[in-house]
Design an enzyme around this catalytic site. Structure first.
Site, PDB file in Angstrom:
ATOM      1  N   TRP A 344       0.817  -1.214   0.000  1.00 30.72           N
ATOM      2  CA  TRP A 344       0.000   0.000   0.000  1.00 30.72           C
ATOM      3  C   TRP A 344       0.851   1.265   0.000  1.00 30.72           C
ATOM      4  O   TRP A 344       0.351   2.356  -0.216  1.00 30.72           O
ATOM      5  CB  TRP A 344      -0.962   0.017   1.194  1.00 30.72           C
ATOM      6  CG  TRP A 344      -0.352   0.238   2.559  1.00 30.72           C
ATOM      7  CD1 TRP A 344       0.824  -0.284   3.036  1.00 30.72           C
ATOM      8  CD2 TRP A 344      -0.887   1.039   3.630  1.00 30.72           C
ATOM      9  NE1 TRP A 344       1.037   0.111   4.341  1.00 30.72           N
ATOM     10  CE2 TRP A 344       0.008   0.923   4.722  1.00 30.72           C
ATOM     11  CE3 TRP A 344      -2.027   1.821   3.784  1.00 30.72           C
ATOM     12  CZ2 TRP A 344      -0.213   1.583   5.952  1.00 30.72           C
ATOM     13  CZ3 TRP A 344      -2.231   2.462   5.003  1.00 30.72           C
ATOM     14  CH2 TRP A 344      -1.340   2.348   6.065  1.00 30.72           C
ATOM     15  N   ASP A 345       2.148   1.109   0.240  1.00 29.07           N
ATOM     16  CA  ASP A 345       3.076   2.248   0.251  1.00 29.07           C
ATOM     17  C   ASP A 345       2.876   3.105  -1.003  1.00 29.07           C
ATOM     18  O   ASP A 345       2.926   4.328  -0.959  1.00 29.07           O
ATOM     19  CB  ASP A 345       4.532   1.752   0.277  1.00 29.07           C
ATOM     20  CG  ASP A 345       4.832   0.862   1.483  1.00 29.07           C
ATOM     21  OD1 ASP A 345       3.951   0.083   1.874  1.00 29.07           O
ATOM     22  OD2 ASP A 345       5.948   0.943   2.012  1.00 29.07           O
ATOM     23  N   GLU A 484       0.751  -3.056  12.634  1.00 27.38           N
ATOM     24  CA  GLU A 484       0.952  -4.508  12.548  1.00 27.38           C
ATOM     25  C   GLU A 484       1.443  -5.125  13.854  1.00 27.38           C
ATOM     26  O   GLU A 484       1.695  -6.329  13.905  1.00 27.38           O
ATOM     27  CB  GLU A 484       1.925  -4.823  11.406  1.00 27.38           C
ATOM     28  CG  GLU A 484       1.350  -4.479  10.042  1.00 27.38           C
ATOM     29  CD  GLU A 484       2.357  -4.671   8.911  1.00 27.38           C
ATOM     30  OE1 GLU A 484       3.559  -4.840   9.193  1.00 27.38           O
ATOM     31  OE2 GLU A 484       1.939  -4.626   7.737  1.00 27.38           O
ATOM     32  N   LYS A 596       2.829   0.308  16.184  1.00 29.06           N
ATOM     33  CA  LYS A 596       3.973   0.372  15.268  1.00 29.06           C
ATOM     34  C   LYS A 596       3.896   1.640  14.418  1.00 29.06           C
ATOM     35  O   LYS A 596       4.910   2.224  14.054  1.00 29.06           O
ATOM     36  CB  LYS A 596       3.936  -0.869  14.375  1.00 29.06           C
ATOM     37  CG  LYS A 596       5.049  -0.965  13.370  1.00 29.06           C
ATOM     38  CD  LYS A 596       4.918  -2.256  12.563  1.00 29.06           C
ATOM     39  CE  LYS A 596       5.976  -2.357  11.482  1.00 29.06           C
ATOM     40  NZ  LYS A 596       5.780  -3.526  10.615  1.00 29.06           N
ATOM     41  N   GLN A 597       2.689   2.039  14.077  1.00 32.01           N
ATOM     42  CA  GLN A 597       2.498   3.214  13.218  1.00 32.01           C
ATOM     43  C   GLN A 597       1.051   3.693  13.370  1.00 32.01           C
ATOM     44  O   GLN A 597       0.208   2.968  13.900  1.00 32.01           O
ATOM     45  CB  GLN A 597       2.790   2.866  11.763  1.00 32.01           C
ATOM     46  CG  GLN A 597       1.850   1.854  11.139  1.00 32.01           C
ATOM     47  CD  GLN A 597       2.514   1.120   9.983  1.00 32.01           C
ATOM     48  OE1 GLN A 597       3.214   0.129  10.191  1.00 32.01           O
ATOM     49  NE2 GLN A 597       2.292   1.589   8.767  1.00 32.01           N
TER      50      GLN A 597
HETATM   51  C1  BGC Z   1       4.768  -1.535   7.507  1.00 33.25           C
HETATM   52  C2  BGC Z   1       3.758  -1.564   6.389  1.00 33.25           C
HETATM   53  C3  BGC Z   1       4.479  -1.285   5.087  1.00 33.25           C
HETATM   54  C4  BGC Z   1       5.629  -2.258   4.890  1.00 33.25           C
HETATM   55  C5  BGC Z   1       6.444  -1.938   3.658  1.00 33.25           C
HETATM   56  C6  BGC Z   1       5.862  -2.555   7.217  1.00 33.25           C
HETATM   57  O1  BGC Z   1       6.830  -2.522   8.204  1.00 33.25           O
HETATM   58  O2  BGC Z   1       4.148  -1.857   8.730  1.00 33.25           O
HETATM   59  O3  BGC Z   1       2.770  -0.581   6.617  1.00 33.25           O
HETATM   60  O4  BGC Z   1       3.599  -1.388   4.033  1.00 33.25           O
HETATM   61  O5  BGC Z   1       6.488  -2.199   5.993  1.00 33.25           O
HETATM   62  O6  BGC Z   1       6.996  -0.674   3.742  1.00 33.25           O
END
Ligand code: BGC
Length: 756
Positions: A344-345, A484, A596-597
Site C-alpha cells: 500500500w506504500d 501490525e 507500530k504506526q
Molecule cells: C509496515 C507496512 C508497510 C511495509 C512496507 C511494514 O513494516 O508496517 O505498513 O507497508 O512495511 O513498507
C-alpha cells in the site's frame, strides 16, 4: 521526543551545499559504505543502480534492479532480482589496482546533483608505491532514453609516467541476497564492444546488455579479453605527468519484457549511439522537465530544502514511465528488502505526489492494479470470498506473495498473517484510484480501469463482512490494521471506516458511470452482477459497520479490546535503538497498547474532511504517545507531522517531518543501507503540501492554509489539478506562520492575504 533535533543541529557539512541541489560526501568512511550506496542510488523509471564504486570495494553491495524482473525464490516466492552489474571499470597504474582500500586517499568528494541526475566523484590517490593520480568519475542512467547508461572517467597523472591499464566488464552472475538467478546464454565482443545475453532461471526473462569503451580524442583501441564468466574489454596506454586521459563506458540494456530480442537490440542501439555529451544533454533536459512540475522550493532552511528534493528525486527516479504493469516497491529499485514486492506504500504514500505533479506516472501505477485484478480475484476465491481481494504483497500477477514465516530482529520465526488478513489494502487501492480521478478529472481512466477496481473490491467487502445479530451491525473480524503490532483482531476502526467510505464511493461512482457511460455501466453490471439488491446491500453495510467511537469524547478504539490491553509508558524504554517489538518480542508487544504506526490517526488523516478538530485532538492525545515513533515504522512520522500541523503544534510537526525527510540521508533509523524508504519519501511531499502549506482540495481547485515551520521564509511548488497548474508561492517570516499566499493558475491569478 527530540525537539528540534534536526532543525537546530549544525548544518551537516557532510551533505549540504548552498544550492540545495547537491548531496555531497566529503570523506569516504568504510563504516558507512552500505548506507551511502543507498543514498547515491540513481534511477530512471526503468532501472535503479546503487551507488557502488566502478572500481569495486571489498564487501560492496552492488545492485541494479529493473522493474518487473522477478524470479522464483524460497519463502518470499518471487523476488526482484539483482541484474548483471554494468558498472565495473578497473584501472591499474603501473600494475597497481586503483581502489580505495589500497594506497592513500589524498582528497575525496562524491556528489549527487539532484537537478541534473548525475553522480560525480573526485579522488586524489597515491598508489601503494607512491604515484599520485587524480580520478574524476561521472555517471548517469538516462532519463531521456531509459535503456542507456553511461560512465565517464578522467584520469590525470600528477607525477606518474608509465603504463595504465583499463578494463571494462559486466558482472554477469550477481546474487540477490545470496541467491543466484541468472544463466548466461551467450556473451561476446567485437572491436570496442561487448555484449551479454542472459536469462532468469525460473521466470525465463531474457536480458541483453551491451557496452562500448570510447577514449576521447585519443587513439587508443581496446581489445577483448576472452573470459569464461563474463565479457571484458581491456586496453593499455602510457600516461605522462600532467596528462589527462578521458574515457567513457556507454551501456545499453533491454529485457524480453520490451522486445523478443533484447541482446540484438542492445547491440544495434549501441552501434548507432550518439556521443556521451549528446546523451548527457538529453538526460539533463529530461530532469529539468521533471523538476519544472515537481520541485518544491524552500527558503530559510537549507537542510529541509535539500532533504525534500532528495526524497522527490528518489521517487521520480523510481516511477515507471512507459510501463503500466509494474509499480514502485517500498525500497524503490535501491535495495532488496521486501523482495521488490508492491504494498500500500505506493497508493497511500507515494501516489498523491505523482497524481498532483506527474499524473501520467500516477496513471501507470494505478493501471498496474487493474492489470493484477485477476490475481486479486483468485485470492478472493481461494479464501472463499467473492470479487477482488488484492494481495498485501503483490508482484507480476497480483497473486499473494507475502511470506508466511519470517525471522524477527531477535531471531525467532514468526507466522506472518498480513497476506491472509491485512485486507485494508483493498480500500487503499480504491482510495487512490478515486483520488486520482478526483484530482485529474481523468474520466476515461476511471471508465476503462478504475471503476472495475473500485466496484469489484466492493463485491469482496460484501462477502467479507459478517452480520452480528446481537449488536445488529456488521463486523469485519480477524484482520490486521495499519498497526501490525496487533494481528488477528476484530473490527479495526481504520478498516471498517475505510470500507464504509469505499462502499459509499462505489455507489456514487456507479451512479456517475450510468449517467456518463451507460454502455460501460451495463457491461460492468453484467460482469460483476451489480443488481439493485446488491447495491442496496452495500448501502446497508456502509451504514452499519461496527466502530467503538465515543461521540462524547471523540475517542475511537483502534479495535475491539484495544483499551483493555496493558498500557505502557514508552519513555521508560528510552534510550533504545530497536523497535518496541524488537525489544519486547512479538507476543508481548501484541498484548500492550504500543502502536507500530498510526492507525486511527491514519484514518483521520485519509478522511480528514469527515472529522472535526475535537475528534482529531482526542485521538492524537491518546494514540500519539503510544506510537513507536523512532523505530516502529518509517511510514508513521510524515503522517504525524501532517496531523500535528492540523493541530497547530509546529515544533512537533517539524520534528516528525525531519525524521521522515532525513531517514535516508542521515540514516535516522539505522537501516538506510537496505534501500530508500519510498513511502516515507511520499509522506515528506504530503507533509509539505498538505501539512505546512495546508492544501485542501475544493471544488474550485486546491487552496492553501499555510502554517510554515519557523525559519521558512518561502515555500513554492506547483500542483496540477484537472489539467491546470496551480502555483503556490507562500511567504513565511523568520518567526513562524505565513504572510500571504499567492495563487497562480493558468486561468487566473489571485493574491490572498491572511493573518497568522
Ligand atoms: C509496515 C507496512 C508497510 C511495509 C512496507 C511494514 O513494516 O508496517 O505498513 O507497508 O512495511 O513498507
Amino acid at each position: 521526543m527530540q525537539d528540534l533535533l534536526f532543525h537546530n543541529s549544525q548544518l551537516d557539512e557532510e551533505i549540504l551545499d548552498s544550492t540545495g541541489w547537491n548531496v555531497i560526501e566529503r570523506e569516504f568512511q568504510p563504516a558507512k559504505q552500505h548506507h551511502k550506496e543507498t543514498v547515491f542510488t540513481l534511477g530512471n523509471g526503468y532501472l535503479g543502480t546503487r551507488g557502488t564504486f566502478e572500481e569495486g570495494y571489498p564487501n560492496d553491495s552492488s545492485a541494479t534492479l529493473i522493474h518487473g524482473i522477478y524470479d522464483d525464490v524460497a519463502i518470499t516466492q518471487t523476488e526482484l532480482v539483482n541484474c548483471p552489474n554494468w558498472l565495473p571499470l578497473v584501472i591499474k597504474v603501473g600494475g597497481e589496482r586503483f581502489r580505495l582500500d589500497s594506497g592513500e586517499i589524498l582528497r575525496y568528494e562524491r556528489r549527487l546533483d539532484l537537478r541534473l541526475g548525475i553522480i560525480s566523484r573526485d579522488v586524489s590517490w597515491r598508489s601503494p608505491t607512491g604515484h599520485t593520480l587524480e580520478f574524476h568519475f561521472e555517471r548517469f542512467v538516462s532519463l531521456a532514453d531509459q535503456h542507456v547508461l553511461a560512465i565517464r572517467c578522467q584520469i590525470t597523472s600528477v607525477d606518474f609516467d608509465g603504463e595504465v591499464s583499463v578494463e571494462v566488464a559486466f558482472h554477469s552472475d550477481p546474487s540477490t541476497q545470496g541467491v543466484k538467478h541468472w544463466k548466461t546464454l551467450n556473451h561476446n565482443g567485437v572491436n570496442n564492444i561487448i555484449w551479454l545475453h542472459s536469462q532468469t532461471i525460473h521466470s525465463t526473462i531474457q536480458l541483453g546488455m551491451a557496452a562500448k569503451l570510447v577514449f576521447e580524442g585519443e587513439d587508443i583501441a581496446p581489445i577483448q579479453l576472452h573470459h569464461a564468466e563474463c565479457p571484458k574489454l581491456q586496453t593499455n596506454f602510457v600516461i605522462q605527468s600532467g596528462q589527462t586521459v578521458s574515457l567513457e563506458k556507454i551501456v545499453t540494456v533491454y529485457t524480453s519484457r520490451e522486445t523478443p530480442t533484447p541482446s540484438e537490440l542492445a547491440l544495434i542501439r549501441l552501434v548507432t549511439m550518439p556521443s556521451y555529451t549528446t546523451l548527457l544533454a538529453a538526460h539533463i533536459a529530461s530532469w529539468e522537465q521533471q523538476w519544472h512540475d515537481s520541485d518544491i522550493l524552500i527558503e530559510g532552511d537549507l537542510k529541509a530544502q535539500l532533504s525534500v528534493r532528495y526524497n522527490l528525486f528518489q521517487l521520480l527516479a523510481a516511477a515507471p514511465r512507459y510501463d503500466d504493469r509494474v509499480s514502485i516497491p517500498p525500497k524503490t529499485l535501491s535495495g532488496f528488502e521486501y523482495s521488490g514486492h508492491i504494498f500500500w506504500d505506493t497508493e497511500i504514500f507515494i501516489l498523491p505526489f505523482l497524481t498532483l505533479t506527474q499524473p501520467a506516472l500516477a496513471r501507470n501505477l494505478l493501471s498496474y492494479r487493474y492489470h493484477t485484478l485477476l490475481g486479486a480475484r483468485r485470492k478472493a476465491q481461494e479464501a472463499g470470498y467473492s470479487g477482488a481481494m488484492y494481495a498485501w504483497e503483490s508482484a507480476t500477477t497480483g497473486d499473494e506473495v507475502t511470506p508466511r514465516w519470517l525471522r524477527t530482529e531477535n531471531g525467532d520465526m514468526v507466522r506472518i498473517w498480513c497476506g491472509d488478513i491485512e485486507v485494508h489494502i483493498n480500500t487503499d487501492i480504491a482510495y487512490a484510484a478515486w483520488h486520482y480521478w478526483a484530482y485529474t478529472g481523468d474520466d476515461q481512466w476511471m471508465r476503462d480501469y478504475g471503476a472495475e477496481i473500485i466496484l469489484d473490491t466492493s463485491v469482496f467487502w460484501e462477502s467479507r463482512v459478517e452480520w452480528n445479530a446481537q449488536r445488529e451491525c456488521y463486523d469485519i473480524r480477524h484482520v490486521i490494521g495499519p498497526d501490525e503490532n496487533h494481528d488477528r483482531i476484530d473490527n479495526n476502526a481504520f478498516t471498517n471506516l475505510m470500507v464504509k467510505w469505499h462502499l459509499q464511493s462505489a455507489l456514487a461512482l456507479f451512479d456517475w458511470l450510468k449517467q456518463a457511460y451507460p454502455n460501460v455501466a451495463t457491461q460492468l453490471e453484467d460482469k460483476l452482477n451489480l443488481v439493485n439488491q446488491r447495491l442496496e446491500k452495500w448501502a446497508e453495510i456502509s451504514n452499519n459497520l461496527f466502530v467503538n467511537h465515543d461521540h462524547e469524547t471523540g475517542l475511537i478504539e483502534q479495535f475491539e479490546g484495544f483499551f483493555d490491553l496493558e498500557d505502557v509508558n514508552l519513555a521508560d524504554y528510552e534510550p533504545r535503538t530497536k523497535s518496541m517489538q524488537g525489544l519486547l518480542g512479538v507476543e508481548a508487544t501484541s498484548q500492550k497498547q504500543i502502536l507500530k504506526q498510526p492507525d486511527v490517526l491514519m484514518l483521520l488523516y485519509l478522511l480528514r474532511d469527515q472529522y472535526n478538530h475535537k475528534t482529531l485532538k482526542a485521538n492524537w492525545d491518546y494514540y500519539n504517545p503510544r506510537t513507536d515513533h523512532s523505530y516502529g515504522s518509517s511510514l508513521g512520522p510524515a503522517i504525524n507531522a501532517i496531523l500535528a500541523c492540523d493541530l497547530n503544534q509546529p515544533l512537533e510537526a517539524y520534528t516528525h517531518f525531519m525524521r521522515a525527510a532525513l531517514v535516508d540521508l542521515e540514516d535516522v533509523r539505522l537501516n538506510a543501507a537496505k534501500g530508500v524508504h519510498a513511502a516515507s519519501a511520499g509522506g515528506v511531499w504530503q507533509t509539505v503540501v498538505f501539512g505546512f502549506a495546508g492544501i485542501r482540495m475544493t471544488q474550485f481547485g486546491p487552496v492553501a492554509c499555510p502554517n510554515l515551520p519557523s525559519g521558512w521564509t518561502r515555500l513554492k511548488f506547483r500542483l496540477k489539478w484537472r489539467n491546470e497548474f496551480y502555483e503556490f508561492d507562500l511567504a513565511g517570516s523568520e518567526n513562524t506562520n505565513y504572510m500571504q499566499q499567492h495563487l497562480v493558475s493558468s486561468n487566473h491569478q489571485s493574491t490572498i492575504e491572511a493573518a497568522a
